[in-house]
Design a protein around this motif. Structure first.
Motif, PDB file in Angstrom:
ATOM      1  N   ASN A 121       0.834  -1.211   0.000  1.00  0.00           N
ATOM      2  CA  ASN A 121       0.000   0.000   0.000  1.00  0.00           C
ATOM      3  C   ASN A 121       0.860   1.248   0.000  1.00  0.00           C
ATOM      4  O   ASN A 121       0.668   2.157  -0.799  1.00  0.00           O
ATOM      5  CB  ASN A 121      -0.901   0.013   1.235  1.00  0.00           C
ATOM      6  CG  ASN A 121      -2.110  -0.848   1.017  1.00  0.00           C
ATOM      7  OD1 ASN A 121      -2.553  -1.022  -0.117  1.00  0.00           O
ATOM      8  ND2 ASN A 121      -2.626  -1.428   2.088  1.00  0.00           N
TER       9      ASN A 121
ATOM     10  N   ASP B  11       1.326   4.272  -2.927  1.00  0.00           N
ATOM     11  CA  ASP B  11       1.169   5.710  -2.687  1.00  0.00           C
ATOM     12  C   ASP B  11       2.432   6.460  -3.103  1.00  0.00           C
ATOM     13  O   ASP B  11       2.367   7.506  -3.745  1.00  0.00           O
ATOM     14  CB  ASP B  11       0.870   5.961  -1.210  1.00  0.00           C
ATOM     15  CG  ASP B  11      -0.484   5.395  -0.830  1.00  0.00           C
ATOM     16  OD1 ASP B  11      -1.280   5.144  -1.756  1.00  0.00           O
ATOM     17  OD2 ASP B  11      -0.737   5.179   0.365  1.00  0.00           O
TER      18      ASP B  11
ATOM     19  N   GLU C 268       2.625   6.573  -6.839  1.00  0.00           N
ATOM     20  CA  GLU C 268       1.636   7.463  -7.442  1.00  0.00           C
ATOM     21  C   GLU C 268       2.024   8.918  -7.251  1.00  0.00           C
ATOM     22  O   GLU C 268       1.839   9.739  -8.147  1.00  0.00           O
ATOM     23  CB  GLU C 268       0.256   7.203  -6.842  1.00  0.00           C
ATOM     24  CG  GLU C 268      -0.852   7.757  -7.717  1.00  0.00           C
ATOM     25  CD  GLU C 268      -2.196   7.193  -7.342  1.00  0.00           C
ATOM     26  OE1 GLU C 268      -2.447   7.068  -6.128  1.00  0.00           O
ATOM     27  OE2 GLU C 268      -2.983   6.881  -8.236  1.00  0.00           O
ATOM     28  N   SER C 269       2.575   9.234  -6.100  1.00  0.00           N
ATOM     29  CA  SER C 269       2.974  10.621  -5.861  1.00  0.00           C
ATOM     30  C   SER C 269       4.134  11.024  -6.750  1.00  0.00           C
ATOM     31  O   SER C 269       4.480  12.186  -6.865  1.00  0.00           O
ATOM     32  CB  SER C 269       3.333  10.821  -4.394  1.00  0.00           C
ATOM     33  OG  SER C 269       4.478  10.077  -4.104  1.00  0.00           O
TER      34      SER C 269
ATOM     35  N   LYS D  32      -4.498  -0.025  -7.874  1.00  0.00           N
ATOM     36  CA  LYS D  32      -3.689  -0.213  -6.683  1.00  0.00           C
ATOM     37  C   LYS D  32      -3.335  -1.679  -6.467  1.00  0.00           C
ATOM     38  O   LYS D  32      -2.383  -1.994  -5.760  1.00  0.00           O
ATOM     39  CB  LYS D  32      -4.457   0.295  -5.474  1.00  0.00           C
ATOM     40  CG  LYS D  32      -3.615   1.207  -4.627  1.00  0.00           C
ATOM     41  CD  LYS D  32      -4.402   1.761  -3.481  1.00  0.00           C
ATOM     42  CE  LYS D  32      -3.411   2.325  -2.490  1.00  0.00           C
ATOM     43  NZ  LYS D  32      -4.021   3.128  -1.479  1.00  0.00           N
TER      44      LYS D  32
END
Lengths: 257, 249
Positions: free
Chosen positions: A208, A212, A215-216, B67
């Motif tokens: 997870n 993140d 993606e950032s 995700k």
């Protein structure tokens, strides 16, 4: 942690064009498997050994140890090939057990030797590839072969995660050991299972966080890595072509007679 | 020491070293170059429909939720790591679990088929377990046949409301056994016995590998139970995220 992965980064042949190494080892491998001749196996084994140890500068003792990895499989399954249980004795040897014989023929003995030769030569082809090519270069070759994008991405991510998880696993195992986590068989099975669960939980949590982070940094479904390009040298291509032609010649010649 | 004694000493050291290196019992990967070419191709072709199904299902999963790609990749890496670690064994030889039964229970057989072929490729290249030419045969036995059976048994036990621990154990244990049987049959088909044909040969291969594979399957079953139970008590949200708990309850 993974010996092969460490060795390939210091190989003398690391910067040789990856596609060239890939093609060389795959074609040689195919000749070994298709021809099944001891001559080809011997040549391939010698050439791969020479390339890996002399040109690649991989320590000989380590190379020998690595070659012995599939040893137990080789011994056990070859044993199954050359040993028969039958009511009629065959020509090479026969040990009577009750009304049956544990027996084998000369033909199958020869076949077993051939099998061991082929298998060892094939393993040396595999090692030539893996000891002299880094995984990222190898994945680059697969990408050039138009491996589907999702697969490529999964492979790249899995390769990165392997080392993260291995480190975590070994840290957990060290702390388990220091707390008598494997004082007997029962406890060690329990510890291993708990380590597995802990590892999986951490892997999920980390995945997870990693998404993140990616993606950032503008991750849009594709990881683009700059590739170092080492173009293939004419001399090397010629040498590989000659070598494979020789193998082809031997294969055809052996099949003719 | 006389010359003879020295020679004897050296020979005995060499002998001892040989045995020190050998005892690595793997989850029965068929080694590189061990199968004839036509069997390599045949097993590869048989795998294709299963892999395509797995690929489509993965693609859907990722398209639905971007995700999930890191999660799937972590699962793959986990299978690799858990199968590369030495597990405790009674005999002292070092053995490894397959981890695919666990993967099938947690992620479903479709995802495991693709993860399995990637893991097998990495195992071949990084650890020399299995090989490139035998990738098709190994994929069929370890990433398709075993996980499919594990998953089917797990679902079946769920339907008949068998105790969870028992069902997980059975799924992992029988999946492992099935993998070992399929591998033996693959070897037997390639090398039929001169006395009795492929059938006799299958019995021989099964017999030769039984002493290492039977205890391994039992231990794999027990380990899978411990892992799943611990996951259920500590990681409920994560299990929900991969759709494991929702299905189970």
């Amino acid at each position: 942690m993974i010996v092969v992965d460490k060795l390939c980064y210091r190989s003398g042949l690391r910067y040789v064009n990856a596609a060239e190494k890939f093609i060389f080892s795959i074609i040689t491998l195919l000749f070994c498997v298709v021809s099944r001749s001891l001559v080809i196996a011997g040549i391939a084994f010698a050439i791969n050994g020479w390339l890996t140890m002399k040109k690649g500068r991989i320590p000989g003792a380590l190379y020998a140890k690595l070659l012995a990895v599939p040893f137990s499989f080789l011994i056990l399954s070859t044993l199954a090939v050359i040993v028969n249980v039958s009511k009629v004795p065959l020509d090479a040897y026969a040990i009577p057990v009750g009304s049956f014989f544990i027996t084998g023929s000369f033909q199958s003995m020869m076949f077993g030797v051939q099998l061991i030769g082929t298998a060892m030569a094939s393993v040396s082809c595999l090692y030539f590839l893996s000891l002299n090519t880094t995984m990222t270069d190898f994945l680059g070759v697969l990408a050039k072969l138009h491996c589907p994008e999702i697969l490529m991405e999964l492979m790249l991510l899995i390769y990165r995660f392997i080392f993260v998880l291995m480190e975590t696993a070994s840290a957990i195992m060290v702390s388990q050991k220091s707390r008598l986590g494997n004082k007997d068989f029962r406890t060690s099975v329990d510890s291993f299972g708990k380590m597995g669960a802990g590892l999986l939980i951490r892997a999920f949590k980390r995945s997870n966080a990693l998404y993140d982070a990616m993606e950032s940094r503008c991750y849009d479904g594709k990881i683009r890595v700059l590739e170092e390009n080492h173009s293939a040298k004419r001399k090397e291509i010629a040498a590989i072509a000659v070598f494979e032609l020789v193998l082809l010649g031997i294969t055809v010649w052996r099949k003719m007679i | 020491m006389s010359k003879k004694e020295k020679l004897l000493l050296k020979a005995s050291i060499a002998f001892a070293v040989m045995f020190a290196v050998t005892p690595a019992v793997n989850a029965m990967h068929i080694m590189e170059g061990y199968l004839p070419a036509k069997y390599c191709i045949a097993w590869g072709v048989i795998c294709v429909p299963f892999l395509a199904a797995g690929f489509i299902s993965l693609k859907k999963k990722i398209a639905a939720n971007r995700k999930s790609i890191t999660l799937i990749a972590m699962a793959g890496a986990f299978i690799f790591v858990i199968s590369s670690l030495k597990i405790p064994s009674v005999t002292g030889s070092c053995s490894h679990m397959t981890g695919t039964g666990l993967g099938a229970i947690l992620f479903g057989p479709a995802a495991v088929s693709i993860l399995g072929i990637i893991v097998l490729l990495f195992q071949a290249i990084l650890l020399a377990h299995g090989g490139l030419t035998t990738l098709g045969a190994n994929t069929f036995s370890m990433a398709i046949a075993g996980p499919l059976l594990s998953f089917a048994i797990y679902k079946l036990c769920g339907k008949f409301k068998v105790n969870r621990k028992v069902s997980v154990f059975l799924a992992a244990f029988l999946g492992d056994l099935f993998t070992y049987c399929v591998t033996s049959i693959q070897l037997a088909m390639a090398y039929p016995s001169e006395a009795g044909g492929a059938g006799a040969s299958a019995v021989k291969f099964l017999g030769v590998f039984a002493p290492t594979q039977l205890p391994l399957a039992v231990i794999e079953g027990i380990l899978t139970v411990i892992i799943i139970m611990a996951m259920e008590s500590y990681a409920k949200p994560e299990l929900k995220a991969i759709g494991f708990l929702k299905e189970a309850k």
